[in-house]
Design a protein around this motif. Structure first.
Motif, PDB file in Angstrom:
ATOM      1  N   VAL A   1       0.837  -1.205   0.000  1.00 41.60           N
ATOM      2  CA  VAL A   1       0.000   0.000   0.000  1.00 41.60           C
ATOM      3  C   VAL A   1       0.871   1.254   0.000  1.00 41.60           C
ATOM      4  CG1 VAL A   1      -1.744   1.310   1.270  1.00 41.60           C
ATOM      5  CG2 VAL A   1      -1.906  -1.186   1.163  1.00 41.60           C
ATOM      6  N   TYR A   2       1.922   1.237   0.788  1.00 39.65           N
ATOM      7  CA  TYR A   2       2.829   2.388   0.854  1.00 39.65           C
ATOM      8  C   TYR A   2       3.439   2.681  -0.511  1.00 39.65           C
ATOM      9  CZ  TYR A   2       6.718   5.385   2.278  1.00 39.65           C
ATOM     10  OH  TYR A   2       7.599   6.432   2.388  1.00 39.65           O
ATOM     11  N   ASN A   3       3.877   1.639  -1.208  1.00 40.14           N
ATOM     12  CA  ASN A   3       4.503   1.828  -2.512  1.00 40.14           C
ATOM     13  C   ASN A   3       3.513   2.376  -3.544  1.00 40.14           C
ATOM     14  OD1 ASN A   3       6.996   0.925  -1.601  1.00 40.14           O
ATOM     15  ND2 ASN A   3       6.629  -1.193  -2.217  1.00 40.14           N
ATOM     16  N   ARG A   4       2.237   2.066  -3.369  1.00 42.66           N
ATOM     17  CA  ARG A   4       1.223   2.541  -4.314  1.00 42.66           C
ATOM     18  C   ARG A   4       0.768   3.960  -4.021  1.00 42.66           C
ATOM     19  NH1 ARG A   4      -3.410   0.363  -3.734  1.00 42.66           N
ATOM     20  NH2 ARG A   4      -3.048  -1.250  -2.163  1.00 42.66           N
ATOM     21  N   THR A   5       0.710   4.332  -2.755  1.00 39.81           N
ATOM     22  CA  THR A   5       0.042   5.579  -2.388  1.00 39.81           C
ATOM     23  C   THR A   5       0.927   6.611  -1.682  1.00 39.81           C
ATOM     24  OG1 THR A   5      -0.694   4.620  -0.275  1.00 39.81           O
ATOM     25  CG2 THR A   5      -2.174   4.379  -2.161  1.00 39.81           C
ATOM     26  N   CYS A   6       2.019   6.190  -1.088  1.00 39.41           N
ATOM     27  CA  CYS A   6       2.804   7.111  -0.255  1.00 39.41           C
ATOM     28  C   CYS A   6       4.223   7.356  -0.760  1.00 39.41           C
ATOM     29  CB  CYS A   6       2.896   6.571   1.184  1.00 39.41           C
ATOM     30  SG  CYS A   6       1.318   6.058   1.897  1.00 39.41           S
ATOM     31  N   LEU A   7       4.718   6.428  -1.564  1.00 40.58           N
ATOM     32  CA  LEU A   7       6.132   6.466  -1.939  1.00 40.58           C
ATOM     33  C   LEU A   7       6.527   7.732  -2.686  1.00 40.58           C
ATOM     34  CD1 LEU A   7       8.295   3.571  -3.184  1.00 40.58           C
ATOM     35  CD2 LEU A   7       8.089   5.563  -4.651  1.00 40.58           C
ATOM     36  N   ALA A   8       5.635   8.226  -3.556  1.00 47.82           N
ATOM     37  CA  ALA A   8       5.985   9.390  -4.387  1.00 47.82           C
ATOM     38  C   ALA A   8       6.398  10.585  -3.539  1.00 47.82           C
ATOM     39  CB  ALA A   8       4.803   9.767  -5.279  1.00 47.82           C
ATOM     40  N   CYS A   9       5.737  10.779  -2.404  1.00 51.69           N
ATOM     41  CA  CYS A   9       6.050  11.934  -1.554  1.00 51.69           C
ATOM     42  C   CYS A   9       7.085  11.591  -0.486  1.00 51.69           C
ATOM     43  CB  CYS A   9       4.774  12.442  -0.882  1.00 51.69           C
ATOM     44  SG  CYS A   9       3.547  13.115  -2.021  1.00 51.69           S
ATOM     45  N   HIS A  10       6.851  10.479   0.232  1.00 55.05           N
ATOM     46  CA  HIS A  10       7.697  10.167   1.386  1.00 55.05           C
ATOM     47  C   HIS A  10       8.913   9.312   1.023  1.00 55.05           C
ATOM     48  CE1 HIS A  10       4.853  12.058   4.079  1.00 55.05           C
ATOM     49  NE2 HIS A  10       3.872  11.330   3.570  1.00 55.05           N
ATOM     50  N   GLN A  11       8.993   8.858  -0.241  1.00 61.90           N
ATOM     51  CA  GLN A  11      10.145   8.136  -0.775  1.00 61.90           C
ATOM     52  C   GLN A  11      10.276   6.722  -0.189  1.00 61.90           C
ATOM     53  OE1 GLN A  11      12.140   9.879  -3.376  1.00 61.90           O
ATOM     54  NE2 GLN A  11      10.098  10.790  -3.149  1.00 61.90           N
ATOM     55  N   ALA A  12      10.953   5.849  -0.947  1.00 58.14           N
ATOM     56  CA  ALA A  12      11.109   4.455  -0.536  1.00 58.14           C
ATOM     57  C   ALA A  12      11.898   4.337   0.765  1.00 58.14           C
ATOM     58  CB  ALA A  12      11.802   3.669  -1.651  1.00 58.14           C
ATOM     59  N   SER A  13      12.789   5.292   0.991  1.00 58.08           N
ATOM     60  CA  SER A  13      13.618   5.272   2.206  1.00 58.08           C
ATOM     61  C   SER A  13      12.893   5.831   3.424  1.00 58.08           C
ATOM     62  CB  SER A  13      14.893   6.080   1.966  1.00 58.08           C
ATOM     63  OG  SER A  13      14.559   7.447   1.710  1.00 58.08           O
ATOM     64  N   GLY A  14      11.698   6.417   3.199  1.00 57.66           N
ATOM     65  CA  GLY A  14      10.969   7.038   4.296  1.00 57.66           C
ATOM     66  C   GLY A  14      11.517   8.383   4.703  1.00 57.66           C
ATOM     67  N   GLN A  15      12.471   8.910   3.941  1.00 53.64           N
ATOM     68  CA  GLN A  15      13.126  10.168   4.315  1.00 53.64           C
ATOM     69  C   GLN A  15      12.482  11.393   3.683  1.00 53.64           C
ATOM     70  OE1 GLN A  15      17.237   9.359   3.308  1.00 53.64           O
ATOM     71  NE2 GLN A  15      17.649   8.465   5.332  1.00 53.64           N
ATOM     72  N   GLY A  16      11.431  11.179   2.888  1.00 55.15           N
ATOM     73  CA  GLY A  16      10.714  12.297   2.296  1.00 55.15           C
ATOM     74  C   GLY A  16      11.585  13.121   1.359  1.00 55.15           C
ATOM     75  N   ILE A  17      11.111  14.330   1.055  1.00 57.61           N
ATOM     76  CA  ILE A  17      11.861  15.276   0.226  1.00 57.61           C
ATOM     77  C   ILE A  17      11.998  16.556   1.042  1.00 57.61           C
ATOM     78  CG2 ILE A  17      11.879  16.593  -1.924  1.00 57.61           C
ATOM     79  CD1 ILE A  17      10.179  14.422  -3.174  1.00 57.61           C
ATOM     80  N   PRO A  18      13.180  16.875   1.508  1.00 56.47           N
ATOM     81  CA  PRO A  18      13.371  18.038   2.383  1.00 56.47           C
ATOM     82  C   PRO A  18      12.786  19.312   1.784  1.00 56.47           C
ATOM     83  CG  PRO A  18      15.375  16.731   2.278  1.00 56.47           C
ATOM     84  CD  PRO A  18      14.445  16.151   1.257  1.00 56.47           C
ATOM     85  N   GLY A  19      12.015  20.008   2.595  1.00 61.50           N
ATOM     86  CA  GLY A  19      11.405  21.253   2.162  1.00 61.50           C
ATOM     87  C   GLY A  19      10.081  21.081   1.455  1.00 61.50           C
ATOM     88  N   ALA A  20       9.725  19.830   1.119  1.00 60.62           N
ATOM     89  CA  ALA A  20       8.471  19.589   0.397  1.00 60.62           C
ATOM     90  C   ALA A  20       7.591  18.581   1.121  1.00 60.62           C
ATOM     91  CB  ALA A  20       8.756  19.115  -1.019  1.00 60.62           C
ATOM     92  N   PHE A  21       8.159  17.398   1.399  1.00 57.84           N
ATOM     93  CA  PHE A  21       7.385  16.336   2.032  1.00 57.84           C
ATOM     94  C   PHE A  21       8.165  15.794   3.230  1.00 57.84           C
ATOM     95  CE2 PHE A  21       6.408  16.309  -2.528  1.00 57.84           C
ATOM     96  CZ  PHE A  21       5.062  16.644  -2.469  1.00 57.84           C
ATOM     97  N   PRO A  22       7.544  15.727   4.400  1.00 58.02           N
ATOM     98  CA  PRO A  22       8.268  15.343   5.615  1.00 58.02           C
ATOM     99  C   PRO A  22       8.688  13.877   5.612  1.00 58.02           C
ATOM    100  CG  PRO A  22       5.916  15.489   6.041  1.00 58.02           C
ATOM    101  CD  PRO A  22       6.123  16.017   4.664  1.00 58.02           C
ATOM    102  N   ALA A  23       9.743  13.603   6.348  1.00 53.16           N
ATOM    103  CA  ALA A  23      10.222  12.228   6.499  1.00 53.16           C
ATOM    104  C   ALA A  23       9.326  11.468   7.466  1.00 53.16           C
ATOM    105  CB  ALA A  23      11.656  12.237   7.008  1.00 53.16           C
ATOM    106  N   LEU A  24       9.235  10.156   7.270  1.00 51.20           N
ATOM    107  CA  LEU A  24       8.544   9.286   8.222  1.00 51.20           C
ATOM    108  C   LEU A  24       9.544   8.510   9.077  1.00 51.20           C
ATOM    109  CD1 LEU A  24       5.668   7.904   5.956  1.00 51.20           C
ATOM    110  CD2 LEU A  24       5.502   9.615   7.765  1.00 51.20           C
ATOM    111  N   LYS A  25      10.734   8.331   8.545  1.00 53.66           N
ATOM    112  CA  LYS A  25      11.778   7.658   9.311  1.00 53.66           C
ATOM    113  C   LYS A  25      12.174   8.528  10.507  1.00 53.66           C
ATOM    114  CE  LYS A  25      16.447   5.751   8.917  1.00 53.66           C
ATOM    115  NZ  LYS A  25      17.600   5.506   7.997  1.00 53.66           N
TER     116      LYS A  25
END
Length: 390
Positions: A296-320
């Motif tokens: 589910v994460y790979n389908r719906t969340c990966l684009a913003c929060h990234q496969a590493s869970g580190q997000g995109i600094p300044g745009a999307f927060p990390a989950l790790k």
């Protein structure tokens, strides 16, 4: 003045003759074979009207260009210095000025009449056989069939490996979805188009339908498809990071085949609802929830929060190692269910099943070294939704 006007007449005769010959040579291949550089003719009555209007105005523009540039080049050649031409000395001709003012007005009126008729026809959504609500959200489409108790989301299915150039791209790269919009042919379909976050635009070139989806507003459009087939489009309004990953796929079926699909889709929806109700009484283990949650994460969340869970600094927060994933589990559930106002974090309460919601939250709380040990159950999601509705 008579000499001036006579000169214009003598000047126009060869230009008109040249124009007629050029138009005859150009228009024949254009009519016989549609150029790949030209706009598509489409598969609806409206698209045919738009295409014919486009071609008519194109021919008018070609004729004007040939006449204007023909006169200009002919004048340059005929009155060149080497030929001994001497500039004439005369003042304006009222008759000529009236003529070259009246002709553009007539041309514009001639173009405006069919254009206005086409626009009026495009806005006529009355007497529809089917009404479908289309809602755009970052970055997917939600379709709801009025009077048929059926709704679903349509998401991009192109693999991340293709996007990253790790494998060969498929023929319909970035234009393939899990759940296409299915419509019957020879039926007038009315679209109610809106959005739940930012401005999107629902565009299918083959239907000549392109309408903005604005949050808080409903725009209307319609189509009546002539030919069965699969037709593709995309969001045509810059709507954020994954704007280019928001395709539209429409499958057009014969009315009988559409009725069969609709009946089967409704049965499937009921079965999914029953399965979801059963999941509320089940207790899931960690391996099951982590496996489903990763999917589910790979389908719906990966684009913003990234496969590493580190997000995109300044745009999307990390989950790790984030306060959300490591903090209060109920707060985490609330964010996933209802989103965060003013950000790209959308509400997933209606986009995923309760089991999928529980699984992805479990995954986020135990992946990338978070290791909270929390296993969120579908019953917790149901309780959170029930509390919110009370």
């Amino acid at each position: 003045m008579d000499n001036i006007e006579g000169g214009y007449v003598r000047l126009l005769k060869p230009i008109i003759t040249i124009n007629t010959l050029i138009l005859g040579m150009v228009s024949t291949p254009l009519i016989a074979q549609q150029s790949t550089l030209n706009m598509t003719e489409g598969v609806t009555g409206i698209s045919h009207t738009v295409y014919n209007l486009h071609m008519t105005i194109l021919y008018i523009c070609i004729a004007i260009a040939v006449i204007v540039f023909g006169i200009m080049f002919w004048s340059l050649y005929q009155h060149r210095k080497s030929k001994g031409a001497v500039a004439a000395k005369f003042h304006e001709s009222t008759t000529v000025e009236i003529i070259w003012t009246a002709i553009p007005i007539v041309i514009l009126i001639g173009m405006a009449i069919p254009s206005t008729q086409a626009l009026i026809l495009m806005e006529d959504t009355t007497e529809a056989d089917i009404t479908i609500q289309i809602t755009g959200s970052q970055w997917k489409w939600h379709y709801r069939y009025f009077d048929h108790d059926l709704e679903f989301y349509s998401r991009l299915t192109t693999s991340q490996a293709e996007i990253n150039n790790e494998v060969e791209k498929q023929p319909h790269y970035l234009k393939e979805v899990d759940n296409p919009l299915v419509l019957p042919i020879n039926k007038k379909v009315r679209f109610l188009i809106t959005a739940d976050d930012v401005i999107h635009s629902w565009w299918v070139p083959a239907f000549a339908v392109k309408k903005d989806a604005n949050p808080g507003f409903i725009n209307e459009a319609w189509t009546k498809i002539d030919t069965p087939g699969t037709y593709r489009g995309q969001c045509a309004e810059l709507c954020g990071k994954d704007h280019g990953f928001m395709p539209i796929v429409v499958t057009a079926l014969e009315p009988e085949a559409f009725d069969d699909w609709l009946a089967q889709a409704q049965v499937t929806a009921k079965q999914q609802l029953q399965a979801e109700q059963q999941s509320l009484t089940q207790t899931m283990d960690m391996p099951t929830m982590m496996s489903l949650g990763e999917d589910v994460y790979n389908r719906t969340c990966l684009a913003c929060h990234q496969a590493s869970g580190q997000g995109i600094p300044g745009a999307f927060p990390a989950l790790k190692n984030s306060p959300v994933a490591l903090g209060n589990v109920n707060k985490h559930i609330d964010i996933v269910l209802h989103g965060v106002s003013g950000t790209a974090m959308a509400s997933f309460a209606k986009q995923l099943t309760k089991k999928e919601l529980a699984a992805v939250i479990t995954y986020e709380r135990n992946a990338w070294g978070n290791n909270t040990g929390d296993i969120v159950q579908p019953s917790q999601i149901d309780a959170a939704l029930t509390d919110n509705n009370q």
